[in-house]
Design an enzyme around this catalytic site. Structure first.
Site, PDB file in Angstrom:
ATOM      1  N   THR A  76      28.300 -13.581  -2.417  1.00 38.26           N
ATOM      2  CA  THR A  76      29.703 -13.519  -1.946  1.00 38.26           C
ATOM      3  C   THR A  76      30.722 -13.935  -3.001  1.00 38.26           C
ATOM      4  O   THR A  76      31.911 -14.039  -2.709  1.00 38.26           O
ATOM      5  CB  THR A  76      29.916 -14.393  -0.689  1.00 38.26           C
ATOM      6  N   ASP A  83      25.143 -20.647  -9.730  1.00 39.00           N
ATOM      7  CA  ASP A  83      24.025 -20.635 -10.684  1.00 39.00           C
ATOM      8  C   ASP A  83      24.335 -21.579 -11.863  1.00 39.00           C
ATOM      9  O   ASP A  83      23.512 -22.439 -12.239  1.00 39.00           O
ATOM     10  CB  ASP A  83      23.848 -19.185 -11.168  1.00 39.00           C
TER      11      ASP A  83
HETATM   12  N1  AR6 Z   1      28.064 -25.059  -4.370  1.00 39.39           N
HETATM   13  C1  AR6 Z   1      28.002 -24.179  -3.345  1.00 39.39           C
HETATM   14  N2  AR6 Z   1      28.508 -22.935  -3.411  1.00 39.39           N
HETATM   15  C2  AR6 Z   1      29.109 -22.560  -4.568  1.00 39.39           C
HETATM   16  C3  AR6 Z   1      29.220 -23.420  -5.698  1.00 39.39           C
HETATM   17  C4  AR6 Z   1      28.657 -24.721  -5.564  1.00 39.39           C
HETATM   18  N3  AR6 Z   1      28.686 -25.622  -6.558  1.00 39.39           N
HETATM   19  N4  AR6 Z   1      29.872 -22.751  -6.677  1.00 39.39           N
HETATM   20  C5  AR6 Z   1      30.172 -21.523  -6.187  1.00 39.39           C
HETATM   21  N5  AR6 Z   1      29.729 -21.418  -4.921  1.00 39.39           N
HETATM   22  P1  AR6 Z   1      28.369 -16.704  -7.056  1.00 39.39           P
HETATM   23  P2  AR6 Z   1      26.851 -14.240  -6.513  1.00 39.39           P
HETATM   24  C6  AR6 Z   1      29.803 -20.272  -3.975  1.00 39.39           C
HETATM   25  O1  AR6 Z   1      29.390 -15.936  -7.816  1.00 39.39           O
HETATM   26  O2  AR6 Z   1      28.040 -13.601  -5.884  1.00 39.39           O
HETATM   27  C7  AR6 Z   1      26.257 -15.872 -11.335  1.00 39.39           C
HETATM   28  O3  AR6 Z   1      26.874 -15.765 -12.572  1.00 39.39           O
HETATM   29  C8  AR6 Z   1      30.883 -19.248  -4.184  1.00 39.39           C
HETATM   30  O4  AR6 Z   1      32.106 -19.694  -3.614  1.00 39.39           O
HETATM   31  O5  AR6 Z   1      27.911 -17.993  -7.616  1.00 39.39           O
HETATM   32  O6  AR6 Z   1      25.521 -14.129  -5.807  1.00 39.39           O
HETATM   33  C9  AR6 Z   1      24.793 -15.496 -11.361  1.00 39.39           C
HETATM   34  O7  AR6 Z   1      24.192 -15.808 -12.598  1.00 39.39           O
HETATM   35  C10 AR6 Z   1      30.321 -18.046  -3.451  1.00 39.39           C
HETATM   36  O8  AR6 Z   1      30.645 -18.107  -2.060  1.00 39.39           O
HETATM   37  O9  AR6 Z   1      27.023 -15.814  -6.804  1.00 39.39           O
HETATM   38  C11 AR6 Z   1      24.815 -14.037 -11.117  1.00 39.39           C
HETATM   39  O10 AR6 Z   1      25.012 -13.293 -12.294  1.00 39.39           O
HETATM   40  C12 AR6 Z   1      28.805 -18.228  -3.579  1.00 39.39           C
HETATM   41  O11 AR6 Z   1      28.607 -19.529  -4.110  1.00 39.39           O
HETATM   42  C13 AR6 Z   1      26.003 -13.844 -10.203  1.00 39.39           C
HETATM   43  O12 AR6 Z   1      26.867 -14.940 -10.452  1.00 39.39           O
HETATM   44  C14 AR6 Z   1      28.134 -17.216  -4.480  1.00 39.39           C
HETATM   45  O13 AR6 Z   1      28.956 -16.914  -5.594  1.00 39.39           O
HETATM   46  C15 AR6 Z   1      25.614 -13.901  -8.753  1.00 39.39           C
HETATM   47  O14 AR6 Z   1      26.726 -13.610  -7.963  1.00 39.39           O
END
Ligand code: AR6
Length: 183
Positions: free
Chosen positions: A127, A39
């Site tokens: 995740t 995000d």
């Molecule tokens: N490109 C692709 N995947 C990514 C990237 C990127 N640049 N960066 C991280 N990931 P998360 P959630 C992967 O924590 O669990 C936020 O603060 C990462 O390795 O981003 O749904 C939001 O505002 C992981 O596999 O999302 C919410 O509050 C995946 O993206 C909360 O986190 C999701 O990790 C959402 O948590």
């Protein structure tokens, strides 16, 4: 003409903010004001335009419910649009987490289809910070996309963009299994 999901699902390893597709799907939170993880990366790369559109959406609908999705433009990203969905926080599996995660994928594809978008890249929703077990999340994501592609036939490609090796291998295995079994 019958096109199998095998011809429409692709798996890549990398940073979703670099993807050149019609829409990337953001793992957002219900306030839509950005955050950490993917995000944060999307808002940083996409710029203020995305945040402003998110703000307008929240003004209209209040908070975005878990399992639902909304769309904004892609701002400065290569992707034309960002679809924002809120995945479930993992509480151990007894709080409807599996259905809610499935809903996030399905609702994102519904919005893509309604907007005539053909190429969609997903991050691995829930995740990271939200703690959903990666193996289970990959299976749900893959199965839901496979099913949804039967309904939203105008979508040409769904790309799973895995940031880490572990997720990348999970998704490759799922696709390989189907290919080997001719499904
Ligand atoms: N490109 C692709 N995947 C990514 C990237 C990127 N640049 N960066 C991280 N990931 P998360 P959630 C992967 O924590 O669990 C936020 O603060 C990462 O390795 O981003 O749904 C939001 O505002 C992981 O596999 O999302 C919410 O509050 C995946 O993206 C909360 O986190 C999701 O990790 C959402 O948590």
């Amino acid at each position: 003409m019958f096109i199998s999901h095998l011809d429409k699902i692709t798996i890549v390893k990398g940073d979703i903010t670099e993807e050149n597709v019609d829409a990337i799907v953001n793992a957002a939170n219900s306030g839509l004001m950005g955050g950490g993880g993917v995000d944060g990366a999307i808002h940083l790369a996409g710029g203020r335009q995305i945040l402003e559109e998110c703000r307008a959406i929240i003004k209209k609908i209040g908070r975005l419910k878990t399992g639902e999705a909304v769309i904004t433009s892609g701002g400065k990203l290569k992707a034309r649009y960002v679809i924002h969905t809120v995945g479930p926080v993992w509480h151990g599996g007894g709080s409807n987490e599996k259905s809610l995660l499935s809903n996030s994928y399905r609702d994102s594809l519904r919005i893509a289809s309604e907007n005539g978008l053909k190429t969609i890249a997903f991050s691995c929703i829930s995740t990271g910070v939200y703690g959903f077990p990666k193996e289970l999340a990959a299976q749900i994501a893959y199965d839901t996309v496979k099913e949804s592609l039967k309904e939203y036939t105008s979508i040409e490609e769904v790309r799973f963009v895995c940031f880490d090796d572990y997720n990348y291998k999970l998704y490759l295995n799922l696709l390989d299994n189907d290919a080997e079994n001719g499904i």
